[in-house]
Design a protein around this motif. Structure first.
Motif, PDB file in Angstrom:
ATOM      1  N   GLY A  66     103.409  79.781 -27.085  1.00 24.70           N
ATOM      2  CA  GLY A  66     104.227  79.104 -28.076  1.00 24.70           C
ATOM      3  C   GLY A  66     105.274  80.034 -28.649  1.00 24.70           C
ATOM      4  N   PRO A  67     105.976  79.606 -29.708  1.00 22.68           N
ATOM      5  CA  PRO A  67     107.019  80.423 -30.338  1.00 22.68           C
ATOM      6  C   PRO A  67     106.491  81.765 -30.829  1.00 22.68           C
ATOM      7  N   TYR A  68     107.365  82.751 -30.834  1.00 26.14           N
ATOM      8  CA  TYR A  68     107.081  84.104 -31.337  1.00 26.14           C
ATOM      9  C   TYR A  68     106.029  84.860 -30.532  1.00 26.14           C
ATOM     10  N   HIS A  69     105.751  84.426 -29.314  1.00 29.80           N
ATOM     11  CA  HIS A  69     104.818  85.155 -28.465  1.00 29.80           C
ATOM     12  C   HIS A  69     105.501  86.437 -28.005  1.00 29.80           C
ATOM     13  N   PHE A  70     104.817  87.572 -28.124  1.00 26.41           N
ATOM     14  CA  PHE A  70     105.432  88.858 -27.790  1.00 26.41           C
ATOM     15  C   PHE A  70     105.912  88.838 -26.340  1.00 26.41           C
ATOM     16  N   PRO A  71     107.136  89.302 -26.084  1.00 27.55           N
ATOM     17  CA  PRO A  71     107.770  89.151 -24.757  1.00 27.55           C
ATOM     18  C   PRO A  71     107.042  89.764 -23.575  1.00 27.55           C
ATOM     19  N   GLU A  72     106.073  90.637 -23.814  1.00 24.07           N
ATOM     20  CA  GLU A  72     105.353  91.230 -22.673  1.00 24.07           C
ATOM     21  C   GLU A  72     104.332  90.259 -22.087  1.00 24.07           C
ATOM     22  N   LYS A  73     103.985  89.191 -22.802  1.00 26.60           N
ATOM     23  CA  LYS A  73     102.967  88.246 -22.343  1.00 26.60           C
ATOM     24  C   LYS A  73     103.541  87.296 -21.292  1.00 26.60           C
ATOM     25  N   LEU A  74     102.650  86.660 -20.519  1.00 22.92           N
ATOM     26  CA  LEU A  74     103.051  85.968 -19.304  1.00 22.92           C
ATOM     27  C   LEU A  74     104.196  84.974 -19.476  1.00 22.92           C
ATOM     28  N   ILE A  75     104.026  83.977 -20.332  1.00 24.25           N
ATOM     29  CA  ILE A  75     105.030  82.910 -20.415  1.00 24.25           C
ATOM     30  C   ILE A  75     106.379  83.411 -20.925  1.00 24.25           C
ATOM     31  N   ILE A 191     109.544  76.670 -24.138  1.00 25.14           N
ATOM     32  CA  ILE A 191     110.713  77.153 -23.393  1.00 25.14           C
ATOM     33  C   ILE A 191     111.983  76.950 -24.208  1.00 25.14           C
ATOM     34  N   GLN A 192     112.112  75.788 -24.832  1.00 23.07           N
ATOM     35  CA  GLN A 192     113.307  75.518 -25.631  1.00 23.07           C
ATOM     36  C   GLN A 192     113.419  76.479 -26.806  1.00 23.07           C
ATOM     37  N   TRP A 193     112.273  76.833 -27.397  1.00 27.06           N
ATOM     38  CA  TRP A 193     112.310  77.781 -28.518  1.00 27.06           C
ATOM     39  C   TRP A 193     112.867  79.128 -28.062  1.00 27.06           C
ATOM     40  N   TYR A 194     112.449  79.575 -26.900  1.00 24.93           N
ATOM     41  CA  TYR A 194     112.950  80.858 -26.402  1.00 24.93           C
ATOM     42  C   TYR A 194     114.426  80.783 -26.031  1.00 24.93           C
ATOM     43  N   ASP A 196     116.545  78.916 -27.636  1.00 23.06           N
ATOM     44  CA  ASP A 196     117.251  78.831 -28.918  1.00 23.06           C
ATOM     45  C   ASP A 196     117.155  80.110 -29.740  1.00 23.06           C
ATOM     46  N   ASN A 197     116.286  81.031 -29.349  1.00 24.19           N
ATOM     47  CA  ASN A 197     116.049  82.240 -30.149  1.00 24.19           C
ATOM     48  C   ASN A 197     116.120  83.508 -29.294  1.00 24.19           C
ATOM     49  N   LYS A 198     117.151  83.578 -28.464  1.00 21.84           N
ATOM     50  CA  LYS A 198     117.302  84.722 -27.567  1.00 21.84           C
ATOM     51  C   LYS A 198     117.418  86.038 -28.330  1.00 21.84           C
ATOM     52  N   GLU A 199     118.112  86.007 -29.455  1.00 26.59           N
ATOM     53  CA  GLU A 199     118.327  87.243 -30.216  1.00 26.59           C
ATOM     54  C   GLU A 199     117.004  87.867 -30.628  1.00 26.59           C
ATOM     55  N   TRP A 200     116.015  87.031 -30.968  1.00 27.29           N
ATOM     56  CA  TRP A 200     114.715  87.544 -31.415  1.00 27.29           C
ATOM     57  C   TRP A 200     114.038  88.328 -30.306  1.00 27.29           C
TER      58      TRP A 200
END
Length: 225
Positions: A66-75, A191-194, A196-200
């Motif tokens: 889901g949203p705010y999942h640390f980028p090293e994780k699978l999805i 997917i849509q959250w990521y 919409d929040n590329k900067e994060w």
């Protein structure tokens, strides 16, 4: 005190037994030092409840997304690399199965357990959303209109559990919990959250976020000297 644990404390289930699920009475049978540490923490919590009367509950959840999942994780890793047309690493043959749970549903379960759960009890939290790792990768690539040729297979990691599958019946029947998301409804939202929040997540991947303390405190302190 509420302990957020993991289904990894149960070890794993065979791929050829889809009828088997982890319940709260499944013996702890860990495969890695990480899961052993989580199991030890659970035992400490239960010991404090029994010996000192500390009011405790434990929840053991399946894989979150889901949203705010640390980028090293699978999805999020698939999303960030696919958007840059980079290869997507998959352990082994990608047949390992995980039961995916949207973070919103996990949080509502924790809130419900803290408010209404029985002291001293363990509650499993899962969404009956089993997918192989390869299925997850292909689902995300398809949603982003990226080719499966980006997939590259890498050496399997040591102690890699084959299948996790949670039976959340106790949580559903005793506390009335129901998940809001299925994997099919939750993954497009994620997917849509990521998107919409590329900067994060780009800030995290670049490592810039690690400079926050230095910029806000160390350098500022020097400037005020």
């Amino acid at each position: 005190y509420h302990q957020v644990s993991t289904d990894e404390v149960y070890g794993d289930l065979p791929l050829d037994r889809p009828d088997l699920f982890f319940t709260e009475t499944t013996p702890l049978h860990t495969s890695s030092p990480y899961s052993s540490a989580k199991a030890a923490a659970d035992l400490f919590v239960q010991a404090y409840n029994r010996t000192y009367g500390l009011p405790t509950t434990i929840s053991r959840c399946s894989n979150n997304y889901g949203p705010y999942h640390f980028p090293e994780k699978l999805i999020p890793l698939i999303i960030s690399r696919a958007l840059n047309d980079e290869t997507i690493p998959v352990y082994g043959t990608g047949e390992n199965v995980r039961d995916w749970l949207h973070v919103y549903d996990h949080c509502t379960a924790i809130d419900l357990i803290i408010r209404n759960g029985k002291v001293g009890e363990v509650y499993n939290v899962g969404g009956h959303n089993e997918r192989t790792n390869l299925e997850v990768v292909k689902t995300v690539l398809n949603a982003l209109n990226k080719p499966e040729s980006l997939i590259t297979y890498v050496s399997d990691r040591k102690g890699h559990d084959m299948r996790y599958a949670i039976d959340p019946t106790k949580l559903e029947t005793e506390l009335g919990w129901e998940p809001k998301y299925t994997f099919d409804t939750g993954i497009p939202q994620t997917i849509q959250w990521y998107l919409d929040n590329k900067e994060w997540w780009e800030n995290i991947i670049s490592g810039d976020y690690q400079n926050y303390f230095k910029e806000m405190y160390v350098d500022k302190g020097r400037a005020e000297e």
